[in-house]
Design a protein around this motif. Structure first.
Motif, mmCIF file in Angstrom:
data_model
loop_
_atom_site.group_PDB
_atom_site.id
_atom_site.type_symbol
_atom_site.label_atom_id
_atom_site.label_comp_id
_atom_site.label_asym_id
_atom_site.label_seq_id
_atom_site.Cartn_x
_atom_site.Cartn_y
_atom_site.Cartn_z
ATOM 1 N N GLY A 143 92.014 66.622 5.925
ATOM 2 C CA GLY A 143 91.994 65.319 5.275
ATOM 3 C C GLY A 143 90.586 64.862 4.946
ATOM 4 O O GLY A 143 89.611 65.609 5.061
ATOM 5 N N LEU A 144 90.473 63.614 4.529
ATOM 6 C CA LEU A 144 89.202 63.024 4.132
ATOM 7 C C LEU A 144 89.123 61.617 4.702
ATOM 8 O O LEU A 144 89.988 60.785 4.432
ATOM 9 N N LYS A 145 88.107 61.355 5.505
ATOM 10 C CA LYS A 145 87.925 60.046 6.122
ATOM 11 C C LYS A 145 87.227 59.127 5.118
ATOM 12 O O LYS A 145 86.000 59.016 5.098
ATOM 13 N N LEU A 146 88.017 58.464 4.300
ATOM 14 C CA LEU A 146 87.461 57.640 3.232
ATOM 15 C C LEU A 146 86.757 56.400 3.773
ATOM 16 O O LEU A 146 85.905 55.825 3.096
ATOM 17 N N GLY A 147 87.119 55.975 4.982
ATOM 18 C CA GLY A 147 86.456 54.824 5.587
ATOM 19 C C GLY A 147 85.249 55.204 6.420
ATOM 20 O O GLY A 147 84.691 54.368 7.131
ATOM 21 N N GLY A 148 84.815 56.453 6.328
ATOM 22 C CA GLY A 148 83.697 56.933 7.124
ATOM 23 C C GLY A 148 82.361 56.788 6.419
ATOM 24 O O GLY A 148 82.107 55.817 5.713
ATOM 25 N N HIS A 149 81.505 57.785 6.598
ATOM 26 C CA HIS A 149 80.126 57.747 6.105
ATOM 27 C C HIS A 149 79.988 58.613 4.860
ATOM 28 O O HIS A 149 80.217 59.828 4.911
ATOM 29 N N ALA A 150 79.617 57.997 3.742
ATOM 30 C CA ALA A 150 79.390 58.713 2.496
ATOM 31 C C ALA A 150 77.894 58.899 2.273
ATOM 32 O O ALA A 150 77.117 57.950 2.397
ATOM 33 N N LEU A 151 77.492 60.110 1.950
ATOM 34 C CA LEU A 151 76.097 60.422 1.642
ATOM 35 C C LEU A 151 75.964 60.637 0.143
ATOM 36 O O LEU A 151 76.637 61.496 -0.434
ATOM 37 N N VAL A 177 77.357 53.769 3.575
ATOM 38 C CA VAL A 177 76.886 54.581 2.456
ATOM 39 C C VAL A 177 75.378 54.748 2.592
ATOM 40 O O VAL A 177 74.648 53.769 2.776
ATOM 41 N N THR A 178 74.915 55.992 2.524
ATOM 42 C CA THR A 178 73.480 56.273 2.561
ATOM 43 C C THR A 178 73.058 56.898 1.239
ATOM 44 O O THR A 178 73.667 57.871 0.777
ATOM 45 N N LEU A 179 72.020 56.322 0.633
ATOM 46 C CA LEU A 179 71.387 56.919 -0.539
ATOM 47 C C LEU A 179 70.233 57.786 -0.047
ATOM 48 O O LEU A 179 69.253 57.271 0.500
ATOM 49 N N LEU A 180 70.358 59.083 -0.214
ATOM 50 C CA LEU A 180 69.335 60.015 0.251
ATOM 51 C C LEU A 180 68.502 60.487 -0.929
ATOM 52 O O LEU A 180 69.026 61.086 -1.876
ATOM 53 N N TYR A 181 67.193 60.210 -0.874
ATOM 54 C CA TYR A 181 66.281 60.712 -1.892
ATOM 55 C C TYR A 181 65.365 61.751 -1.267
ATOM 56 O O TYR A 181 64.605 61.446 -0.350
ATOM 57 N N VAL A 182 65.478 62.980 -1.759
ATOM 58 C CA VAL A 182 64.602 64.051 -1.302
ATOM 59 C C VAL A 182 63.392 64.056 -2.226
ATOM 60 O O VAL A 182 63.481 64.427 -3.391
ATOM 61 N N ASP A 183 62.262 63.608 -1.715
ATOM 62 C CA ASP A 183 61.069 63.361 -2.530
ATOM 63 C C ASP A 183 60.364 64.666 -2.889
ATOM 64 O O ASP A 183 59.551 65.192 -2.138
#
Length: 269
Positions: A143-151, A177-183
């Motif tokens: 399944g998919l935990k839609l209420g969890g942590h999205a990257l 929700v985390t916005l990840l920027y790989v610099d």
């Protein structure tokens, strides 16, 4: 995002695809179209091989007939809006042909670890040519935990922009929700713009910056996806030409090959 298309085929990843597709369909009160594909063996020329190919096709047809009967009964018990359709041919073409008026396609990252069909090619055909968001899932997820942590992997590219916008219905359901920027010096559209865009959709995102020293961006994103705290990843797909990615590798290929969590992909040139 109401119209979900899922690949059906009697392989070990089907249950993972189905669980994820059902989770998305229920959460978004959508409609699930299940496409069962009977894969035609590659064309061969000599007589003996053709006989073997015909036998393989007959076996494949019997297998998928049984698979469709199983899926029909299963879906009727799941109490979701659905239809079950069938096609015969190669997977990329069958999925592409069935994808009109579809909002999201659910496939596996790979198919029974087989060289054919090449799932990178299949996803590329859907994401780049059909311009459809794809949710590529490992064959062992439950399944998919839609209420969890999205990257959200963010580089400000047109494809990242497209993926972010397409994923909003799912991100609105996420707990974090985390916005990840790989610099790596390639940022185009600023991070703040992405944060404001999400905020206007009532999505609060945490920003995380990772400085690239020696590791490519794909390794950094994969490490975060593999941390155990991430439930799915949103990212732009095929930032470089598909041919270049297939020859030299890229972030998309790395994530499709190794990500332990589902990957939501979209593309814009």
């Amino acid at each position: 995002m109401k119209n979900i298309l899922m690949l059906a085929h009697a392989d070990r990843g089907q249950e993972a695809r189905l669980q994820v597709a059902l989770a998305v369909t229920r959460a978004l009160h959508g409609h699930l179209t299940v496409l069962d594909v009977t894969v035609v063996p590659e064309v061969v020329t000599d007589y003996v091989a053709m006989g073997g190919g015909a036998l393989s096709l007959a076996d494949e047809e019997r297998s998928e007939q049984s698979n469709r009967a199983h899926l029909q009964a299963r879906l009727e018990r799941e109490k979701v809006s659905f239809d079950l359709i069938e096609a015969t041919g190669d997977l990329p073409t069958c999925l592409h042909d069935a994808s009109g008026l579809t909002d999201l396609v659910v496939v596996n990252r790979e198919l029974d670890h087989a060289l054919y069909p090449n799932m990178l090619d299949l996803v590329g055909k859907l994401v780049v040519e059909a311009k459809l968001p794809v949710l590529a899932v490992p064959d062992d997820v439950e399944g998919l935990k839609l209420g969890g942590h999205a990257l959200v992997a963010w580089d400000g590219s047109p494809s990242a922009d497209t993926a972010l916008r397409a994923a909003v219905p799912l991100l609105k359901l996420a707990g974090t929700v985390t916005l990840l920027y790989v610099d790596d010096g390639s940022l185009r559209l600023p991070l703040d713009d992405a944060v404001r865009y999400l905020a206007r959709h009532d999505i609060k995102a945490t920003v995380r910056r990772e400085q690239v020293l020696l590791d490519p961006a794909g390794i950094v994103i994969l490490a975060e996806a593999s941390s155990g705290s991430v439930d799915y990843v949103v990212m732009g797909g095929f930032g470089h030409a598909r041919l270049l990615e297939s020859i030299f590798g890229g972030v998309t290929e790395r994530m499709l090959t190794d990500s332990p969590v589902p990957v939501f992909l979209a593309h814009r040139p």
